[in-house]
Design an enzyme around this catalytic site. Structure first.
Site, PDB file in Angstrom:
ATOM      1  N   ARG A  93       0.827  -1.212   0.000  1.00  0.00           N
ATOM      2  CA  ARG A  93       0.000   0.000   0.000  1.00  0.00           C
ATOM      3  C   ARG A  93       0.867   1.271   0.000  1.00  0.00           C
ATOM      4  O   ARG A  93       0.507   2.262   0.626  1.00  0.00           O
ATOM      5  CB  ARG A  93      -0.954   0.018   1.198  1.00  0.00           C
ATOM      6  CG  ARG A  93      -1.901  -1.178   1.238  1.00  0.00           C
ATOM      7  CD  ARG A  93      -3.043  -1.061   0.248  1.00  0.00           C
ATOM      8  NE  ARG A  93      -3.954  -0.005   0.597  1.00  0.00           N
ATOM      9  CZ  ARG A  93      -5.070  -0.151   1.296  1.00  0.00           C
ATOM     10  NH1 ARG A  93      -5.420  -1.336   1.702  1.00  0.00           N
ATOM     11  NH2 ARG A  93      -5.832   0.858   1.545  1.00  0.00           N
ATOM     12  N   TYR A 124     -15.476  -9.708   1.599  1.00  0.00           N
ATOM     13  CA  TYR A 124     -16.114  -8.410   1.279  1.00  0.00           C
ATOM     14  C   TYR A 124     -17.388  -8.621   0.468  1.00  0.00           C
ATOM     15  O   TYR A 124     -18.379  -7.919   0.649  1.00  0.00           O
ATOM     16  CB  TYR A 124     -15.144  -7.503   0.511  1.00  0.00           C
ATOM     17  CG  TYR A 124     -13.985  -7.056   1.362  1.00  0.00           C
ATOM     18  CD1 TYR A 124     -14.089  -5.942   2.189  1.00  0.00           C
ATOM     19  CD2 TYR A 124     -12.775  -7.758   1.372  1.00  0.00           C
ATOM     20  CE1 TYR A 124     -13.026  -5.536   2.987  1.00  0.00           C
ATOM     21  CE2 TYR A 124     -11.710  -7.368   2.165  1.00  0.00           C
ATOM     22  CZ  TYR A 124     -11.843  -6.253   2.973  1.00  0.00           C
ATOM     23  OH  TYR A 124     -10.798  -5.858   3.778  1.00  0.00           O
ATOM     24  N   ARG A 134      -6.214  12.185  -5.572  1.00  0.00           N
ATOM     25  CA  ARG A 134      -7.472  11.546  -5.180  1.00  0.00           C
ATOM     26  C   ARG A 134      -8.615  12.573  -5.212  1.00  0.00           C
ATOM     27  O   ARG A 134      -9.712  12.278  -5.656  1.00  0.00           O
ATOM     28  CB  ARG A 134      -7.274  10.974  -3.776  1.00  0.00           C
ATOM     29  CG  ARG A 134      -8.485  10.474  -3.066  1.00  0.00           C
ATOM     30  CD  ARG A 134      -8.880   9.105  -3.559  1.00  0.00           C
ATOM     31  NE  ARG A 134      -9.882   8.529  -2.680  1.00  0.00           N
ATOM     32  CZ  ARG A 134     -11.142   8.929  -2.629  1.00  0.00           C
ATOM     33  NH1 ARG A 134     -11.559   9.905  -3.409  1.00  0.00           N
ATOM     34  NH2 ARG A 134     -11.987   8.355  -1.794  1.00  0.00           N
ATOM     35  N   ARG A 179      -3.042   7.501   1.141  1.00  0.00           N
ATOM     36  CA  ARG A 179      -3.369   8.794   1.770  1.00  0.00           C
ATOM     37  C   ARG A 179      -2.285   9.374   2.651  1.00  0.00           C
ATOM     38  O   ARG A 179      -2.355  10.544   3.014  1.00  0.00           O
ATOM     39  CB  ARG A 179      -4.660   8.649   2.585  1.00  0.00           C
ATOM     40  CG  ARG A 179      -5.888   8.671   1.711  1.00  0.00           C
ATOM     41  CD  ARG A 179      -7.089   8.158   2.455  1.00  0.00           C
ATOM     42  NE  ARG A 179      -6.861   6.758   2.785  1.00  0.00           N
ATOM     43  CZ  ARG A 179      -7.714   5.989   3.451  1.00  0.00           C
ATOM     44  NH1 ARG A 179      -8.836   6.488   3.894  1.00  0.00           N
ATOM     45  NH2 ARG A 179      -7.434   4.725   3.690  1.00  0.00           N
ATOM     46  N   ASP A 190      -7.373  -2.009  -6.861  1.00  0.00           N
ATOM     47  CA  ASP A 190      -7.886  -2.533  -5.597  1.00  0.00           C
ATOM     48  C   ASP A 190      -8.358  -3.963  -5.787  1.00  0.00           C
ATOM     49  O   ASP A 190      -8.799  -4.347  -6.876  1.00  0.00           O
ATOM     50  CB  ASP A 190      -9.029  -1.664  -5.065  1.00  0.00           C
ATOM     51  CG  ASP A 190      -9.281  -1.933  -3.585  1.00  0.00           C
ATOM     52  OD1 ASP A 190      -8.467  -1.494  -2.754  1.00  0.00           O
ATOM     53  OD2 ASP A 190     -10.272  -2.614  -3.261  1.00  0.00           O
TER      54      ASP A 190
HETATM   55  O1  CP3 Z   1      -0.047   1.056  -3.139  1.00  0.00           O
HETATM   56  C1  CP3 Z   1      -0.566  -0.053  -3.279  1.00  0.00           C
HETATM   57  O2  CP3 Z   1      -0.293  -1.030  -2.540  1.00  0.00           O
HETATM   58  C2  CP3 Z   1      -1.453  -0.313  -4.486  1.00  0.00           C
HETATM   59  C3  CP3 Z   1      -2.820  -0.275  -4.371  1.00  0.00           C
HETATM   60  C4  CP3 Z   1      -3.678  -1.097  -3.391  1.00  0.00           C
HETATM   61  C5  CP3 Z   1      -4.856  -0.548  -2.821  1.00  0.00           C
HETATM   62  N1  CP3 Z   1      -5.506  -1.558  -2.182  1.00  0.00           N
HETATM   63  C6  CP3 Z   1      -5.292   0.850  -2.942  1.00  0.00           C
HETATM   64  C7  CP3 Z   1      -6.282   1.399  -2.005  1.00  0.00           C
HETATM   65  C8  CP3 Z   1      -3.607  -2.446  -3.018  1.00  0.00           C
HETATM   66  C9  CP3 Z   1      -2.520  -3.472  -3.304  1.00  0.00           C
HETATM   67  C10 CP3 Z   1      -4.770  -2.723  -2.253  1.00  0.00           C
HETATM   68  C11 CP3 Z   1      -5.099  -4.057  -1.724  1.00  0.00           C
HETATM   69  C12 CP3 Z   1      -6.280  -4.216  -0.867  1.00  0.00           C
HETATM   70  N2  CP3 Z   1      -7.483  -3.560  -0.942  1.00  0.00           N
HETATM   71  C13 CP3 Z   1      -6.383  -5.194   0.146  1.00  0.00           C
HETATM   72  C14 CP3 Z   1      -5.310  -6.207   0.504  1.00  0.00           C
HETATM   73  C15 CP3 Z   1      -4.224  -5.641   1.327  1.00  0.00           C
HETATM   74  C16 CP3 Z   1      -4.615  -5.263   2.733  1.00  0.00           C
HETATM   75  O3  CP3 Z   1      -4.473  -4.082   3.039  1.00  0.00           O
HETATM   76  O4  CP3 Z   1      -5.040  -6.161   3.463  1.00  0.00           O
HETATM   77  C17 CP3 Z   1      -7.663  -5.060   0.725  1.00  0.00           C
HETATM   78  C18 CP3 Z   1      -8.210  -5.890   1.867  1.00  0.00           C
HETATM   79  C19 CP3 Z   1      -8.350  -4.027   0.006  1.00  0.00           C
HETATM   80  C20 CP3 Z   1      -9.761  -3.582   0.193  1.00  0.00           C
HETATM   81  C21 CP3 Z   1      -9.842  -2.162   0.568  1.00  0.00           C
HETATM   82  N3  CP3 Z   1      -9.617  -1.104  -0.296  1.00  0.00           N
HETATM   83  C22 CP3 Z   1     -10.150  -1.622   1.843  1.00  0.00           C
HETATM   84  C23 CP3 Z   1     -10.460  -2.441   3.086  1.00  0.00           C
HETATM   85  C24 CP3 Z   1     -10.114  -0.237   1.699  1.00  0.00           C
HETATM   86  C25 CP3 Z   1     -10.470   0.763   2.751  1.00  0.00           C
HETATM   87  C26 CP3 Z   1      -9.425   0.933   3.755  1.00  0.00           C
HETATM   88  C27 CP3 Z   1      -8.524   2.056   3.367  1.00  0.00           C
HETATM   89  O5  CP3 Z   1      -7.316   1.894   3.490  1.00  0.00           O
HETATM   90  O6  CP3 Z   1      -9.064   3.079   2.961  1.00  0.00           O
HETATM   91  C28 CP3 Z   1      -9.731   0.069   0.372  1.00  0.00           C
HETATM   92  C29 CP3 Z   1      -9.515   1.399  -0.223  1.00  0.00           C
HETATM   93  C30 CP3 Z   1      -8.162   1.670  -0.799  1.00  0.00           C
HETATM   94  N4  CP3 Z   1      -7.455   0.813  -1.580  1.00  0.00           N
HETATM   95  C31 CP3 Z   1      -7.419   2.881  -0.685  1.00  0.00           C
HETATM   96  C32 CP3 Z   1      -6.246   2.722  -1.430  1.00  0.00           C
HETATM   97  C33 CP3 Z   1      -5.162   3.737  -1.674  1.00  0.00           C
HETATM   98  C34 CP3 Z   1      -7.856   4.130   0.058  1.00  0.00           C
HETATM   99  C35 CP3 Z   1      -8.855   4.844  -0.799  1.00  0.00           C
HETATM  100  C36 CP3 Z   1      -8.818   6.340  -0.640  1.00  0.00           C
HETATM  101  O7  CP3 Z   1      -8.041   6.993  -1.329  1.00  0.00           O
HETATM  102  O8  CP3 Z   1      -9.590   6.842   0.171  1.00  0.00           O
END
Ligand code: CP3
Length: 355
Positions: free
Chosen positions: A34, A161, A47, A38, A84
Site C-alpha cells: 500500500r 467483502y 485523489r 493517503r 484494488d
Molecule cells: O499502493 C498499493 O499497494 C497499491 C494499491 C492497493 C490498494 N488496495 C489501494 C487502495 C492495493 C494493493 C490494495 C489491496 C487491498 N485492498 C487489500 C489487501 C491488502 C490489505 O491491506 O489487506 C484489501 C483488503 C483491500 C480492500 C480495501 N480497499 C479496503 C479495506 C479499503 C479501505 C481501507 C482504506 O485503506 O481506505 C480500500 C480502499 C483503498 N485501496 C485505498 C487505497 C489507496 C484508500 C482509498 C482512498 O483513497 O480513500
C-alpha cells in the site's frame, strides 16, 4: 520446482526480481505494501482531483501517476499497480462504492442463489481494461531495473467483502462453516476471474504478481485454510502459469499459523512468501527461507508518528534474513497516518548502513 523467469523479461532483472529468483542481496530490495495512498500529500491531491476512488483506479493516466508517486519520492525497487482487490467483484457486477472515512461497501451476497446473478468472468477483460492500460503505462515510464508488480486479492479475502458487503467477516465465516460446498462455488468463480485478471496484467507488462490473502488467518480451521486458501491459491498459480510459466508470484497468507505458513509455502507453488508482522523473523529465517524467498515484515505501526524503535527494528529484520533471499517490506499495508519522513528514514537506514 521453481519455474524460470520468462526470457523476454530478463532486461528488467533488477534487485527485486533477482531476489524473487532466489538470490540473497544485501542491502535487500525494498517496497511497501500500500505504498501509494493517503499518507502521501501528492496522493491526496490526485485523489481529490479524481473525485472518486473507483475513478482513480479506472483512469490509466491517474492510476499510473498514483503508482509512480512513491517511486519518485522514495526510489523503491518495485512499483505496485494502483488498483484494488475489489475491482473483481465490480467486474462481476456487484455494486461497489468506497465511503469516505469508512471503506468499501458492496451490495452483499446474502445467499448462494445470489452467486447465479454474478456476471461471467469474461467481463473482467472489458470492465477492467483500464487497469491493463495502467500496467502498460507504468512499465513504459519506469526505469528497467525497477519491477512492476500486478496483484489481486485471493478468493477468500475477496469473498469476505462480497459476502459481508464490507461490514465484517461474520456472514462469510457462517457461510464457509455451514455450507462449504456452496461457498466453494463462489471460490471457483473467483479463481477463474482472478486467473484471467492476472494473466491480462502480465500481458500488459507486469513483471511479478502478488496475491493478497489478507484474511487467510480467519479461516476457521486447518481444513478450510487448506481448501480455501492453500488449494485456491495453488489453482490460481497453476492457471496463471499455464499461459505464463515464468511469471514470479508472491503469496501473502496474512495471519496464518506457523503450520499454515509452512503448508502455504510448500503447497501453493508461489515463488516468495510475504510475512505479516506476527510471524517471528528468526523462525521464518530458519523454517521458511530455506524453502523460498521471504518478504516482510516490519510492523507498519512503526511508521506512525511518536513510535519508538523504527531504525533498530528495521536493522534487526534485515540482519535476521541477511543470509538468504529477502525483500524488505511491511507486515501489512502502510497506514494513512504514516509519516513520509519516517518512510524516508526507513529507506535510508536500509540503503546506507551495513547491518
Ligand atoms: O499502493 C498499493 O499497494 C497499491 C494499491 C492497493 C490498494 N488496495 C489501494 C487502495 C492495493 C494493493 C490494495 C489491496 C487491498 N485492498 C487489500 C489487501 C491488502 C490489505 O491491506 O489487506 C484489501 C483488503 C483491500 C480492500 C480495501 N480497499 C479496503 C479495506 C479499503 C479501505 C481501507 C482504506 O485503506 O481506505 C480500500 C480502499 C483503498 N485501496 C485505498 C487505497 C489507496 C484508500 C482509498 C482512498 O483513497 O480513500
Amino acid at each position: 520446482m521453481k519455474a524460470q523467469p520468462a526470457p523476454s523479461r530478463s532486461h528488467v532483472r533488477g534487485p527485486f526480481l533477482r531476489v524473487l529468483a532466489g538470490e540473497a542481496l544485501d542491502p535487500p530490495p525494498v517496497w511497501l505494501m500500500r505504498q501509494a495512498g493517503r499518507y502521501l500529500p501528492e496522493y491526496r491531491r490526485l485523489r481529490e482531483d479524481a473525485g472518486s476512488f473507483l475513478k482513480l483506479c479506472l483512469t490509466p493516466e491517474l492510476a499510473s501517476e498514483a503508482t509512480l508517486q512513491p517511486i519518485r519520492r522514495f526510489g523503491f525497487d518495485a512499483a505496485i499497480l494502483f488498483a484494488d482487490i475489489l475491482l473483481i467483484p465490480h467486474a462481476l457486477g456487484q455494486h461497489l462504492e468506497y465511503i469516505e472515512g469508512e471503506g468499501p461497501r458492496l451490495e452483499a451476497l446474502t445467499s448462494p442463489v445470489d452467486i447465479d446473478r454474478l456476471h461471467p468472468e469474461e467481463r473482467v477483460d472489458e470492465v477492467l481494461a483500464a487497469v491493463f492500460a495502467t500496467v502498460t503505462s507504468v512499465r513504459s515510464r519506469l526505469p528497467h531495473e525497477k519491477a512492476v508488480i500486478g496483484f489481486a486479492g485471493a478468493p477468500w479475502t475477496v469473498a469476505t467483502y462480497m459476502i459481508g458487503g464490507g461490514r465484517g467477516l461474520d456472514h462469510a465465516l457462517h457461510w464457509v462453516r455451514k455450507d462449504p460446498a456452496g461457498y466453494n462455488v463462489l471460490s471457483r468463480i473467483l479463481e477463474a476471474a482472478t486467473v484471467r485478471y492476472l494473466c491480462a496484467q502480465v500481458e500488459a507488462g507486469a513483471d511479478a504478481l502478488q496475491l493478497f490473502d489478507s484474511w487467510a488467518g480467519t479461516l476457521p480451521d486447518d481444513t478450510t485454510f487448506r481448501r480455501f486458501s492453500v488449494q485456491a491459491t495453488r489453482r490460481i498459480v497453476e492457471g496463471v502459469r499455464e499461459s505464463h510459466p515464468g511469471i514470479p508470484i508472491i503469496g501473502f497468507p496474512r495471519g496464518a499459523s506457523r503450520s499454515g505458513y509452512l503448508e502455504y509455502a510448500r503447497e501453493t507453488g508461489i515463488d516468495m512468501i510475504a510475512l505479516d508482522q506476527s510471524v517471528n523473523a528468526d523462525w521464518s529465517a530458519r523454517e521458511l527461507q530455506p524453502i523460498l524467498p521471504v518478504q516482510g515484515n516490519l510492523d507498519p505501526a512503526l511508521l506512525s508518528p511518536g513510535q519508538n524503535g523504527l531504525v533498530e527494528e528495521a536493522r534487526r529484520i534485515r540482519r535476521v534474513f541477511q543470509k538468504g533471499p529477502h525483500v524488505f517490506n511491511l507486515g501489512h499495508g502502510i497506514r494513512p497516518d504514516a509519516d513520509p519522513d519516517r518512510v524516508e528514514l526507513l529507506v535510508s537506514t536500509l540503503r546506507n548502513e551495513g547491518a
